[in-house]
Design a protein around this motif. Structure first.
Motif, PDB file in Angstrom:
ATOM      1  N   GLU A 147       0.832  -1.208   0.000  1.00  0.00           N
ATOM      2  CA  GLU A 147       0.000   0.000   0.000  1.00  0.00           C
ATOM      3  C   GLU A 147       0.865   1.256   0.000  1.00  0.00           C
ATOM      4  OE1 GLU A 147      -2.482   1.874  -0.862  1.00  0.00           O
ATOM      5  OE2 GLU A 147      -3.860   0.409   0.061  1.00  0.00           O
ATOM      6  N   PHE A 148       0.320   2.309  -0.583  1.00  0.00           N
ATOM      7  CA  PHE A 148       0.990   3.600  -0.491  1.00  0.00           C
ATOM      8  C   PHE A 148       1.131   3.987   0.969  1.00  0.00           C
ATOM      9  CE2 PHE A 148      -0.836   3.996  -4.823  1.00  0.00           C
ATOM     10  CZ  PHE A 148       0.360   4.215  -5.501  1.00  0.00           C
ATOM     11  N   SER A 149       2.248   4.665   1.293  1.00  0.00           N
ATOM     12  CA  SER A 149       2.519   4.991   2.679  1.00  0.00           C
ATOM     13  C   SER A 149       3.148   6.381   2.770  1.00  0.00           C
ATOM     14  CB  SER A 149       3.403   3.913   3.307  1.00  0.00           C
ATOM     15  OG  SER A 149       3.367   3.991   4.704  1.00  0.00           O
ATOM     16  N   HIS A 150       4.039   6.557   3.721  1.00  0.00           N
ATOM     17  CA  HIS A 150       4.578   7.876   4.025  1.00  0.00           C
ATOM     18  C   HIS A 150       6.102   7.850   3.936  1.00  0.00           C
ATOM     19  CE1 HIS A 150       0.712   9.484   5.698  1.00  0.00           C
ATOM     20  NE2 HIS A 150       0.478   8.188   5.722  1.00  0.00           N
ATOM     21  N   PRO A 151       6.704   8.574   2.985  1.00  0.00           N
ATOM     22  CA  PRO A 151       8.171   8.628   2.895  1.00  0.00           C
ATOM     23  C   PRO A 151       8.791   9.036   4.221  1.00  0.00           C
ATOM     24  CG  PRO A 151       7.194   9.613   0.946  1.00  0.00           C
ATOM     25  CD  PRO A 151       6.060   9.350   1.904  1.00  0.00           C
ATOM     26  N   VAL A 152       9.922   8.410   4.539  1.00  0.00           N
ATOM     27  CA  VAL A 152      10.505   8.581   5.870  1.00  0.00           C
ATOM     28  C   VAL A 152      11.582   9.661   5.921  1.00  0.00           C
ATOM     29  CG1 VAL A 152       9.965   6.238   6.598  1.00  0.00           C
ATOM     30  CG2 VAL A 152      12.090   6.661   5.372  1.00  0.00           C
ATOM     31  N   TRP A 153      12.140  10.067   4.791  1.00  0.00           N
ATOM     32  CA  TRP A 153      13.185  11.097   4.771  1.00  0.00           C
ATOM     33  C   TRP A 153      12.530  12.436   4.470  1.00  0.00           C
ATOM     34  CZ3 TRP A 153      16.638  12.916   0.352  1.00  0.00           C
ATOM     35  CH2 TRP A 153      17.713  13.668   0.842  1.00  0.00           C
ATOM     36  N   PRO A 154      12.585  13.400   5.409  1.00  0.00           N
ATOM     37  CA  PRO A 154      11.812  14.633   5.243  1.00  0.00           C
ATOM     38  C   PRO A 154      12.006  15.363   3.912  1.00  0.00           C
ATOM     39  CG  PRO A 154      12.603  14.473   7.491  1.00  0.00           C
ATOM     40  CD  PRO A 154      13.236  13.334   6.736  1.00  0.00           C
ATOM     41  N   PRO A 155      13.243  15.557   3.390  1.00  0.00           N
ATOM     42  CA  PRO A 155      13.354  16.260   2.102  1.00  0.00           C
ATOM     43  C   PRO A 155      12.646  15.525   0.969  1.00  0.00           C
ATOM     44  CG  PRO A 155      15.467  16.257   3.241  1.00  0.00           C
ATOM     45  CD  PRO A 155      14.577  15.323   3.995  1.00  0.00           C
ATOM     46  N   PHE A 156      12.783  14.203   0.948  1.00  0.00           N
ATOM     47  CA  PHE A 156      12.099  13.426  -0.084  1.00  0.00           C
ATOM     48  C   PHE A 156      10.589  13.496   0.103  1.00  0.00           C
ATOM     49  CE2 PHE A 156      10.686   9.071  -1.565  1.00  0.00           C
ATOM     50  CZ  PHE A 156      10.677   9.410  -2.897  1.00  0.00           C
ATOM     51  N   ARG A 157      10.130  13.469   1.353  1.00  0.00           N
ATOM     52  CA  ARG A 157       8.697  13.554   1.618  1.00  0.00           C
ATOM     53  C   ARG A 157       8.126  14.860   1.091  1.00  0.00           C
ATOM     54  NH1 ARG A 157       8.738  12.132   6.639  1.00  0.00           N
ATOM     55  NH2 ARG A 157       8.857  14.190   7.574  1.00  0.00           N
ATOM     56  N   THR A 158       8.874  15.960   1.231  1.00  0.00           N
ATOM     57  CA  THR A 158       8.406  17.256   0.735  1.00  0.00           C
ATOM     58  C   THR A 158       8.233  17.244  -0.782  1.00  0.00           C
ATOM     59  OG1 THR A 158       9.459  18.423   2.585  1.00  0.00           O
ATOM     60  CG2 THR A 158       8.948  19.705   0.601  1.00  0.00           C
ATOM     61  N   VAL A 159       9.236  16.708  -1.475  1.00  0.00           N
ATOM     62  CA  VAL A 159       9.152  16.625  -2.942  1.00  0.00           C
ATOM     63  C   VAL A 159       7.995  15.729  -3.365  1.00  0.00           C
ATOM     64  CG1 VAL A 159      10.354  15.853  -5.023  1.00  0.00           C
ATOM     65  CG2 VAL A 159      11.602  17.106  -3.247  1.00  0.00           C
ATOM     66  N   TYR A 160       7.849  14.598  -2.689  1.00  0.00           N
ATOM     67  CA  TYR A 160       6.795  13.646  -3.028  1.00  0.00           C
ATOM     68  C   TYR A 160       5.414  14.274  -2.831  1.00  0.00           C
ATOM     69  CZ  TYR A 160       3.716   9.594  -2.487  1.00  0.00           C
ATOM     70  OH  TYR A 160       2.684   8.694  -2.592  1.00  0.00           O
ATOM     71  N   LEU A 161       5.225  14.982  -1.755  1.00  0.00           N
ATOM     72  CA  LEU A 161       3.917  15.599  -1.500  1.00  0.00           C
ATOM     73  C   LEU A 161       3.576  16.652  -2.551  1.00  0.00           C
ATOM     74  CD1 LEU A 161       3.957  15.923   2.398  1.00  0.00           C
ATOM     75  CD2 LEU A 161       2.662  14.285   0.999  1.00  0.00           C
ATOM     76  N   ARG A 162       4.586  17.378  -3.025  1.00  0.00           N
ATOM     77  CA  ARG A 162       4.334  18.346  -4.099  1.00  0.00           C
ATOM     78  C   ARG A 162       3.866  17.639  -5.360  1.00  0.00           C
ATOM     79  NH1 ARG A 162       9.795  21.989  -3.205  1.00  0.00           N
ATOM     80  NH2 ARG A 162       9.041  23.203  -1.409  1.00  0.00           N
ATOM     81  N   TYR A 163       4.505  16.507  -5.667  1.00  0.00           N
ATOM     82  CA  TYR A 163       4.081  15.728  -6.835  1.00  0.00           C
ATOM     83  C   TYR A 163       2.675  15.167  -6.639  1.00  0.00           C
ATOM     84  CZ  TYR A 163       3.609  11.785  -9.998  1.00  0.00           C
ATOM     85  OH  TYR A 163       3.138  10.891 -10.918  1.00  0.00           O
ATOM     86  N   LEU A 164       2.423  14.643  -5.445  1.00  0.00           N
ATOM     87  CA  LEU A 164       1.153  13.999  -5.161  1.00  0.00           C
ATOM     88  C   LEU A 164      -0.011  14.974  -5.304  1.00  0.00           C
ATOM     89  CD1 LEU A 164       0.198  11.173  -4.161  1.00  0.00           C
ATOM     90  CD2 LEU A 164       0.253  12.105  -1.853  1.00  0.00           C
TER      91      LEU A 164
END
Length: 243
Positions: A147-164
């Motif tokens: 299942e889709f989840s939550h990226p654990v590295w904050p900088p990557f999580r920020t980029v991913y959320l912008r894409y999402l």
């Protein structure tokens, strides 16, 4: 459907997937940069399927995941609530059927393994669905939730959320047969529990030996578990998921 939360009407979700079925697999591959194929293969490997095993693929969509699992030599049945999805996958050389994750049309202990790939978010009561999956799995049998989840590295999580929230819906508008489904996708991923909370839900549903590992930096997580053995039973059954 409009904006999504974890509170949803199952008939609305089914209609949404019926409308998205025509280009569903192609759109998912494009939006994931081809990683969807890797995630399905990793799920098959985590299940440890062998020839002679019986496996249930819940929320199988058009059956692309069912085909991947069948590469193991196991007997695999796919089930999905969306008639449009099942119809779209009707040409595949696998057994896929219309059915509800909350009321699986199988006897207790019918399967050696069960999986649900990117579908648990779409069930109105995920814990109840996990209990139903445990019911149809034999003692010692195994579960993998991809299942889709939550990226654990904050900088990557920020980029991913912008894409999402930005890039994914824009791309979907140009390629999907139902772009609104991908607004729902983004919203439901944001609302979905993180890795430890999903592990707790799986335990609440009666599964044991729950563990997970992240794929693609935590964009996806594989949660593994087994049906507890009866007291005094020996062994854990062939092919139990490995840590």
């Amino acid at each position: 459907m409009n904006r999504a939360t974890l509170a949803k009407n199952p008939d609305d979700v089914t209609r949404m997937f019926d409308e998205a079925a025509h280009r569903y697999d192609r759109t998912n591959t494009l939006l994931s940069g081809g990683r969807d194929r890797v995630w399905r293969a990793r799920t098959r490997a985590a299940l440890g399927l062998r020839a002679g095993d019986r496996c249930l693929d819940v929320a199988c969509g058009t059956g692309v995941s069912t085909e991947e699992l069948a590469r193991s030599g196991a007997t695999v049945i796919g089930i999905d609530r969306s008639p449009g999805m099942v119809s779209q996958g009707g040409g595949r050389a696998v057994d896929i059927r219309v059915g509800d994750a909350l009321s699986l049309p199988f006897e207790a202990h019918a399967f050696d393994a069960v999986t649900i790939m990117f579908g648990l978010r779409n069930v109105v009561d995920p814990v109840a669905a996990l209990r139903e999956m445990a019911r149809v799995t034999r003692p010692g049998g195994r579960l993998v939730v991809c299942e889709f989840s939550h990226p654990v590295w904050p900088p990557f999580r920020t980029v991913y959320l912008r894409y999402l929230m930005g890039g994914l819906p824009r791309i979907a508008r140009s390629v999907s047969s139902n772009p609104a489904a991908y607004t729902y996708l983004s919203d439901s991923i944001l609302a979905w529990p993180d890795q430890p909370r999903l592990a707790t839900m799986i335990k609440e549903a009666g599964w044991g030996h729950v563990a997970w590992r992240n794929l693609t930096g935590g964009i996806v997580a594989l949660h593994r578990a087994t049906v507890p053995q009866a007291p005094g039973a020996s062994g854990s059954g062939p092919g139990e998921p490995r840590p």
